[in-house]
Design a protein around this motif. Structure first.
Motif, PDB file in Angstrom:
ATOM      1  N   SER A  16       0.831  -1.205   0.000  1.00 48.10           N
ATOM      2  CA  SER A  16       0.000   0.000   0.000  1.00 48.10           C
ATOM      3  C   SER A  16       0.863   1.252   0.000  1.00 48.10           C
ATOM      4  O   SER A  16       0.517   2.270  -0.600  1.00 48.10           O
ATOM      5  CB  SER A  16      -0.918   0.023   1.218  1.00 48.10           C
ATOM      6  OG  SER A  16      -1.768  -1.089   1.205  1.00 48.10           O
TER       7      SER A  16
ATOM      8  N   GLN B  49      -7.760   0.331  -0.633  1.00 51.01           N
ATOM      9  CA  GLN B  49      -7.934  -0.946   0.041  1.00 51.01           C
ATOM     10  C   GLN B  49      -9.228  -0.872   0.852  1.00 51.01           C
ATOM     11  O   GLN B  49      -9.519   0.155   1.461  1.00 51.01           O
ATOM     12  CB  GLN B  49      -6.735  -1.134   0.976  1.00 51.01           C
ATOM     13  CG  GLN B  49      -6.486  -2.535   1.396  1.00 51.01           C
ATOM     14  CD  GLN B  49      -5.134  -2.672   2.091  1.00 51.01           C
ATOM     15  OE1 GLN B  49      -4.373  -1.716   2.200  1.00 51.01           O
ATOM     16  NE2 GLN B  49      -4.845  -3.860   2.570  1.00 51.01           N
TER      17      GLN B  49
ATOM     18  N   ASP C  71      -5.633  -1.142  -4.898  1.00 47.89           N
ATOM     19  CA  ASP C  71      -5.091  -1.810  -3.717  1.00 47.89           C
ATOM     20  C   ASP C  71      -6.009  -2.953  -3.301  1.00 47.89           C
ATOM     21  O   ASP C  71      -7.075  -2.727  -2.745  1.00 47.89           O
ATOM     22  CB  ASP C  71      -4.910  -0.802  -2.580  1.00 47.89           C
ATOM     23  CG  ASP C  71      -3.888  -1.274  -1.557  1.00 47.89           C
ATOM     24  OD1 ASP C  71      -3.559  -2.477  -1.579  1.00 47.89           O
ATOM     25  OD2 ASP C  71      -3.416  -0.445  -0.764  1.00 47.89           O
TER      26      ASP C  71
HETATM   27 MG    MG Z   1      -2.093  -2.946   2.107  1.00 50.35          MG
END
Ligand code: MG
Ligand code: ADP
Lengths: 509, 272
Positions: free
Chosen positions: B47, B83, B165
């Motif tokens: 990330s 994410q 992500d």
């Molecule tokens: Mg991550």
């Protein structure tokens, strides 16, 4: 205290300034409050409010000692504003420069700055110069507001409201997704500063109404109520403003009726309104939650109901029959049926139910899961009499990945151990979808898209149209017929290596 | 490809949040039009790499360039799908409003969103088949639907580079397929994509190239180069446990059985 009470009775004219100031202040507080609660900055706004005591004392002393002016409101408020900004700056300095987390940094800094104010007031040398009623700053007193407060409330509103309207998108996106905000070039840091600046402004104006201890309630409580009521930020802001102003008027009236201080009364009204929202909010209230839970039915029972209707010989199945076939408590089965009707999976008429198109699809998907599990268990050597019961439990593990995995491991069986047909994988199986040839069944027509290593040399190539013959050698050989009438035979791993686009799918009803 | 400017060029990138760097001395170059996967265990900095390419985290050392321009000056050329865990799903925002955010980058602060912007947001929602949910608050959707809403936002942004992500984490197979479909179409129209991915089994199938990260850059190349046998068995081990849990006590054999199937798969390398 009695002074202002008698003032009110002398004539309504005295109420105009407090009401205007209070309305403006609760408006801006509750608007900015929306962003504060969404960014989880409630504690910071509380800290700013407390730190202001030092600023007020500082501003007072400066004017008194340097110019001999008593209780200059402008200087005190400017001092308060400065103290707020210094608090925020110190907090971000501490969190940035050390491993101390934000809540701790806030706690350290605001108590420290508040203490400086308290220390100065209590010092003999300075204390003798201080003739302000610090009590007003601690609990607030909207009744005694004068022209300076009116000016300040007006200016704060004239700054805050246009800023929120003009920079609505910036405030929204930096609160919701700062990473994206930064990536499209929004000045995230500047927006943060703008918001803390606005917070300091509304706190300064709110302190005169509710005092340093309670001002945070004017900011966050209406916003929290609005948060429970609305799903859009724009609506939440408007609602928060309305609730904030409404609670100010309600509290003001309450204070007059009860002969009490307006500050606490306004906060009580706000908190009361919040509690009501918490219970009665249509979507996010406790009552709604409780009702949802009451109507919630375990997914497994719903699946059993669908299965029982699908397996019945009739189209319209009497409810009594469903009740008999599904071995769960009757009230639960009844609510499962109700829930399936609401989901448009079942139709009901005269005490009988029928699968809708969608319901039939869902039921067949579950049937597929059940029969694949049975085949799998059989494959693993589970005794025949346990097959159904175990598969019945396992069929609720019917997510596509699991079932597709098992199906592939079993070589895409056509029938279960009892010889019943396993419904095809029609989740993938729609015309124009791209699938592996191993999923093709008798009668399907498809266009070959792509061939992987394992099936090279089988005589198929991309662009051909093929139709599917029945499987042979115990379901382990796939036979495809090309447009020019050639038969191509494939084993499982070869059929997996051929990708086709479905042209014609004869789905059995 | 020689001579053309890479879409993403990372040089000696080091990023740290505390005393230990999250990324250490990463250098890589991604040509335009590629679909690149980023793999690595939890906390390995995947990330963080995405955020560095977005220009959100400031590197200690090193530079990130997009089409030859420093990130700080290349605003709006990158769209991003966050994410799942990093989004506040209770935020008062509807599906359509999220898609509309994709258009914010094209507007100065004094400009209103135009009818065209709304139309583009709606079209993006159509592309991911989420139109019928446009009035829903984003928390009231399934995991796969939530993922698709953010895909729509990225599409509405119409950027040259897409960073995703873990778009496939916790989504059902139908969503995984439809996301993949969108990715494939995006690549056909010349977009460059970097996708953080958790499933090594599908990594080879989905991506042109893979980046293997664990604080440092362990490998960057074709899936065959990056997915060596050691890595594969490690990941399959994890997958076995999932299956045993899924099937429950009654059939211990699942474990045994899956293991042998995996071993045979590993041997002849066929992924089916
Ligand atoms: Mg991550
Ligand atoms: N905002 C942050 N503050 C402090 N540490 C962070 C932050 N974000 C990530 N980290 C740390 O950096 C490392 C890499 O994190 P991340 O890039 O999220 O990994 P991945 O996405 O591969 O799971 C982890 O050790 C994580 O704890």
């Amino acid at each position: 205290m009695m002074e202002w009470l008698t003032e009110i009775h002398q004539g309504q004219g005295h109420l105009i300034k407090p009401l205007i100031v209070g309305t403006l202040v609760s408006l801006v507080c509750s608007i900015v409050g929306c962003f504060i609660i969404l960014r989880r900055l409630s504690f910071l706004s509380d800290a700013i409010a407390h730190a202001m005591l030092a600023g007020v004392v500082g501003g007072y002393l400066l004017m008194k000692l340097a110019f001999g002016v008593e209780a200059h409101v402008g200087a005190m408020l400017l001092g308060a504003l400065l103290a707020g900004v210094i608090t925020v700056a110190l907090v971000s300095f501490v969190t940035g420069a050390s491993r101390i987390k934000q809540d701790t940094a806030i706690g350290i800094m605001y108590t420290g700055i508040f203490a400086i104010g308290a220390f100065a007031i209590s010092m003999k040398a300075l204390g003798k110069h201080i003739h302000i009623d610090i009590y007003h700053f601690i609990v607030g007193s909207v009744i005694t507001v004068g022209n300076p407060e009116l000016w300040i409330a007006g200016i704060v509103a004239a700054i805050v409201i246009p800023l929120v309207i003009m920079f609505y998108r910036e405030l929204q996106l930096t609160s919701f997704d700062p990473v994206m905000a930064a990536s499209i070039g929004m000045p995230v840091l500047a927006v943060d500063y703008m918001l803390t600046g606005m917070t300091s402004l509304v706190v300064v104006s709110g302190v005169r109404i509710a005092g340093v201890i309670l001002v945070v309630a004017l900011i966050i409580t209406p916003a929290a109520s609005a948060y429970l009521l609305f799903d859009k930020l724009s609506r939440m802001i408007v609602a928060s403003a309305a609730i904030g102003v409404g609670c100010f008027w309600g509290g003001f009236w309450l204070a007059r009726v009860a002969g009490a201080s307006p500050g606490p009364a306004i906060v009580i009204t706000g908190t009361g309104f919040f509690m009501l929202t918490l219970v009665f909010a249509p979507h996010y209230g406790l009552l709604a939650d409780w009702r949802r839970r009451l109507h919630a039915v375990p997914q497994e029972i719903k699946e059993d109901v669908l299965g029982s209707v699908l397996r019945s010989d009739e189209e319209w199945v009497p409810l009594t029959q469903v009740m008999r076939n599904v071995s769960s408590p009757r009230p639960l089965v009844r609510s499962a049926i109700g829930s399936l009707i609401r989901q448009d999976l079942l139709d009901q008429e005269n005490g009988k139910v029928k699968l809708t198109m969608q319901g039939r699809r869902e039921a067949r998907r579950l049937l597929r899961a059940h029969r694949i599990w049975e085949t799998y268990l059989d494959h693993m050597g589970t005794p025949a009499r346990e097959l159904h019961g175990q598969a019945h439990k396992l069929e609720h593990l019917n997510d596509e990945r699991t079932i597709d995995y098992l199906d592939d491991k079993l070589g895409h069986p056509l029938t279960d151990p009892h010889g019943s047909e396993i419904p095809e994988d029609f989740v993938d199986f729609e015309e124009l979808e791209e699938v592996r040839a191993s999923l093709l069944r008798k009668g399907n027509r498809a266009e070959v898209i792509r061939i992987e290593e394992a099936a090279r040399g089988s005589g198929l190539h991309a662009g051909m149209t093929v139709s599917t013959e029945p499987r042979s050698s115990d379901g382990q050989t796939w036979t495809l017929v090309t447009d020019d009438g050639r038969q191509v035979q494939l084993a499982h791993h070869q059929a997996d290596a051929v990708f086709v686009k479905l042209i014609q799918v004869d789905q059995k009803p | 490809m020689a001579g053309s400017v890479p879409a993403i060029q990372v040089d000696n990138l080091t990023v740290s949040y505390g005393p230990v760097p999250a990324l250490l001395d990463i250098s890589l170059s991604i040509p335009a039009g590629q679909l690149v996967g980023v793999i690595g265990p939890n906390g390995s900095g995947k990330s963080t790499l995405i955020k560095a390419i977005l220009g959100f985290v400031k590197p200690d050392v090193g530079t990130v360039q997009l089409f030859g321009e420093d990130v700080s000056r290349a605003k709006g050329r990158v769209a991003y799908v966050p994410q799942r865990g990093s989004v506040d799903w209770d935020f008062p925002v509807t599906v359509r409003e999220v898609a509309l955010m994709g258009r914010y980058g094209n507007k100065r602060w004094w400009q209103d969103m135009s009818r065209n912007d709304y139309a583009l947001a709606d079209r993006a929602l159509e592309q991911v088949r989420m139109s019928e949910f446009s009035k829903r608050q984003i928390g009231q959707l399934s995991g796969g639907q939530q993922q698709r809403v953010f895909m729509a936002r990225a599409l509405a942004q119409d950027a040259d580079i897409l960073l995703l992500d873990e778009p496939f984490a916790g989504v059902d197979a139908a969503t995984e397929r439809s996301i993949l479909d969108v990715l494939t179409r995006a690549r056909q129209s010349g977009k460059t994509m970097v996708v953080v991915h958790h499933d090594l089994e599908t990594a080879a199938e989905y991506f042109d190239a893979l980046i293997l990260l664990k604080q440092r850059l362990y490998a960057y190349g074709t899936p065959e180069q990056v997915l060596n046998a050691e890595l594969l068995s490690e990941v399959y081990e994890g997958k076995l446990r999932v299956f045993a849990a899924l099937a429950g006590e009654p059939i211990d054999q699942v474990l045994e059985d899956a293991r042998s199937s995996v071993l045979s798969k590993n041997k002849n390398g066929d992924v089916s």
